[in-house]
Structure formats: structure tokens, C-alpha cells
Design a protein around this motif. Structure first.
Motif, mmCIF file in Angstrom:
data_model
loop_
_atom_site.group_PDB
_atom_site.id
_atom_site.type_symbol
_atom_site.label_atom_id
_atom_site.label_comp_id
_atom_site.label_asym_id
_atom_site.label_seq_id
_atom_site.Cartn_x
_atom_site.Cartn_y
_atom_site.Cartn_z
ATOM 1 N N UNK A 1 0.402 36.747 -13.714
ATOM 2 C CA UNK A 1 0.608 36.039 -12.456
ATOM 3 C C UNK A 1 -0.615 35.246 -12.002
ATOM 4 N N UNK A 2 -1.746 35.410 -12.666
ATOM 5 C CA UNK A 2 -2.992 34.779 -12.199
ATOM 6 C C UNK A 2 -3.114 33.312 -12.583
ATOM 7 N N UNK A 3 -2.166 32.799 -13.345
ATOM 8 C CA UNK A 3 -2.221 31.401 -13.717
ATOM 9 C C UNK A 3 -3.412 31.049 -14.589
ATOM 10 N N UNK A 4 -3.814 31.992 -15.433
ATOM 11 C CA UNK A 4 -4.926 31.748 -16.334
ATOM 12 C C UNK A 4 -6.281 32.157 -15.795
ATOM 13 N N UNK A 5 -6.300 32.734 -14.590
ATOM 14 C CA UNK A 5 -7.565 33.128 -13.988
ATOM 15 C C UNK A 5 -8.120 34.413 -14.600
ATOM 16 N N UNK A 6 -7.230 35.343 -14.982
ATOM 17 C CA UNK A 6 -7.636 36.623 -15.553
ATOM 18 C C UNK A 6 -7.153 36.738 -16.999
ATOM 19 N N UNK A 7 -7.765 37.670 -17.733
ATOM 20 C CA UNK A 7 -7.307 38.020 -19.067
ATOM 21 C C UNK A 7 -7.533 39.505 -19.302
ATOM 22 N N UNK B 1 -12.574 32.900 -17.560
ATOM 23 C CA UNK B 1 -13.738 32.049 -17.773
ATOM 24 C C UNK B 1 -14.969 32.735 -17.184
ATOM 25 N N UNK B 2 -15.922 33.067 -18.035
ATOM 26 C CA UNK B 2 -17.144 33.705 -17.561
ATOM 27 C C UNK B 2 -17.033 35.195 -17.350
ATOM 28 N N UNK B 3 -15.942 35.799 -17.819
ATOM 29 C CA UNK B 3 -15.775 37.240 -17.673
ATOM 30 C C UNK B 3 -16.611 38.013 -18.677
ATOM 31 N N UNK B 4 -16.493 39.326 -18.618
ATOM 32 C CA UNK B 4 -17.263 40.182 -19.516
ATOM 33 C C UNK B 4 -16.416 40.606 -20.708
#
Length: 318
Positions: free
Chosen positions: A249-255, A170-173
Motif C-alpha cells: 500500500x505504500x506506493x513504492x515507499x517501503x520494501x 530508497x535509502x533504507x537499511x
């Protein structure tokens, strides 16, 4: 250091990756084995406190004969790994044992060579100097085999991996290739191929009249992950299997973002003392009896397996 696979959630891995506890910071952490090694036949990682794996229960005489006398007399192979690079090497659920693909493979190799194996946690950029100083016998830490590193140590190539970027979900580049990181802040582990590649790309950006790349280097992968999750960095940059694992493993925090690229061989590092011949022969034995593929499958990274024809000493491509 330094294919997408399936991953299994492990509580400590979550803490290391997302909460970023000091899971890979102490070189006192270790994982020991004797020449009798065992393994789960499951295709997912075991949650036991040791990283034992299947293989020969006794040494293979023809391989044992290749082990340098100084190591044979000790009876134990000391293997260094930076235990912050899951699923290849990280701290297990007991909070101190080094587990992962490289730990399992090291123990299986030791069994074939008739040696006990002690896998110790060490900061990545201290491993090659530690090999040269005689502190460690082997480095099993997702090392990309490069011609520059081959000047200091010998490598036995055993795996193939690319490099990948990941960002906040969310909000990444957004990027497509490494050429798109001009003007961005990238978090990497110190001493890795990714650190070098991000720096090189930054110079290219400036030469083209574009903003450079801000490279934030950390002593372990946990620090790089924290920089991304906290917003200090826009991108994380790691070996493809490791980047995929961090995302899972980030639980949806990273992509993951952009395409993986720059496939290159991983090599087991060791001093130029003749040990490479024994490790090469032991690895060939593990490939022929199926243990090699068992280990990779256990950790979900079997797509990085290489054929026996590509197993060699000092096979760097660049």
C-alpha cells in the motif's frame, strides 16, 4: 500481534498507511452485524462500508448451546480490534467501520453462535485488560497466542503468521535476520510480539558487545509507519501479512527486508468464562462449510490458514 499474498489497493488504507491519518485512533469506531451475514464471493476485499461475510444465516443449535448464559442473554458479542493493522483489522472507506479479516471472521462466528456482533476499535494494549474487566467479550486483533497471555485469557487458535521487517525503499537499511538489527532503530506497535522480540534482541546485542537496539513503540501501526517514512526509524517490524500489506500500500515507499521468521498461531482472545468452547465449535463449523477459507481468500491471506487439527483452545507454542 501478531506468507506473502496479493493485495488490493483501498483509498482509506492508503491514507492510513502512507499519509497516516488518524484512522485507528478512536475506540468509538465500530462495525456491527446481525445473524444474517452476507459476503462478496470475490477474492479481493469489498469496498463496501461494512465487513459482512457469508456463513450460516441462522445459528447452529449445538453451538448455541455452548454460549455462556450471560452472553446469550445479551444477544450481542462485543469484539475489540485495533483497527490499524491492515488487512487483518482497519478502518474502512466510510471512515468509521472496522473491516478486515478479523472483523469478517468475528461476524461469521457470531452468526453460527446465534449472536449479533459489534466490532469496536480499541488500542491493542487495552484489549486484554478490557476483556478481564468485562468491557469486551472477545478480542480479534491478530493476537499471537502465547503462554504468558494464556495466564490472563483463553485463546482459540485460527491462523498462523510470522514476523517481518520492512524499510524505506530508497535509502533504507539492509538486514538478513533479526540478529542484524544491533545498532538500529526499529518502529513497532506497543504491546506486540514484535516489541518484545526487538527488546530481547537488543539485550542479546549488548551481551555480545555490540550496540543495542533502539525500539520506538507507538499506540498503533500508523504511528510506527510514520516513524519509518519520516526517517526516525530504520526498520518497521510487524506480523508478516501486515508488513507485506504496508509495503504493497505504500506506493513504492517501503520494501520488505530480510526473511520472515517465528511462525506462531493467532488466537481469538476471550475471558476465561467458557466462551472459548462455543467459539471453537463455531470455528470448526466455518471450516467445514468453507466460510473460513472464503474469508481468508477475500483478504489475500489464505496461506496463513491452518488445518482443522490445529484449531484448539490455548495452543501456544512459547
Amino acid at each position: 500481534m501478531h506468507t506473502l499474498r496479493t493485495w488490493r489497493l483501498a483509498p482509506v488504507a492508503v491514507l492510513c498507511t502512507v499519509a497516516l491519518a488518524a484512522c485507528g485512533s478512536s475506540s468509538n469506531n465500530s462495525s456491527s452485524s446481525n445473524t444474517s451475514s452476507s459476503s462478496s464471493s470475490s477474492s479481493t476485499p469489498s469496498t463496501s462500508s461494512t465487513a459482512s461475510t457469508s456463513g450460516s444465516s441462522t445459528g447452529v443449535a449445538s453451538v448455541e448451546a455452548l454460549v455462556p448464559a450471560a452472553i446469550k442473554s445479551k444477544g450481542t458479542l462485543t469484539v475489540a480490534a485495533d483497527a490499524s493493522y491492515a488487512p487483518n483489522e482497519f478502518i474502512g472507506p466510510d471512515g468509521h467501520t472496522v473491516v478486515g479479516m478479523d472483523a469478517d471472521l468475528s461476524k461469521a462466528l457470531g452468526a453460527v453462535m446465534g449472536l449479533k456482533v459489534n466490532v469496536v476499535n480499541a488500542t491493542f494494549d487495552t484489549i486484554i485488560p478490557g476483556l478481564s474487566a468485562g468491557k469486551f467479550d472477545m478480542g480479534a486483533s491478530s493476537f499471537t497466542d502465547t503462554k504468558a497471555r494464556e495466564k490472563s485469557v483463553d485463546f482459540v487458535d485460527y491462523f498462523i503468521a510470522g514476523e517481518s521487517f520492512f524499510t524505506k525503499a530508497s535509502g533504507g537499511t539492509t538486514i538478513s535476520t533479526i540478529a542484524d538489527i544491533c545498532g538500529k532503530t526499529v518502529a513497532v506497535e506497543k504491546g506486540t510480539t514484535e516489541e518484545a522480540d526487538a527488546g530481547t534482541q537488543g539485550k542479546k546485542c549488548k551481551a555480545e558487545g555490540k550496540p543495542g537496539v533502539t525500539v520506538l513503540s507507538f499506540s498503533d501501526q500508523n504511528g510506527a509507519n510514520l516513524a519509518l517514512s519520516s526517517g526516525r526509524a530504520q526498520l518497521g517490524f510487524a506480523d508478516s501479512p501486515v508488513a507485506a500489506y504496508q509495503v504493497k500500500q505504500s506506493g513504492g515507499q517501503f520494501k520488505l527486508v530480510g526473511a520472515a521468521y517465528a511462525n506462531a498461531p493467532y488466537g481469538l482472545a476471550m475471558p476465561k468464562n467458557g466462551l472459548a468452547k462455543a467459539v471453537l465449535a463455531a470455528l470448526q463449523q466455518l471450516m467445514s462449510n468453507g466460510t473460513y477459507m472464503q474469508i481468508l481468500t477475500k483478504w489475500g491471506i489464505q496461506s496463513g490458514a491452518i488445518p482443522a487439527s490445529q484449531v484448539k483452545i490455548n495452543g501456544a507454542t512459547s
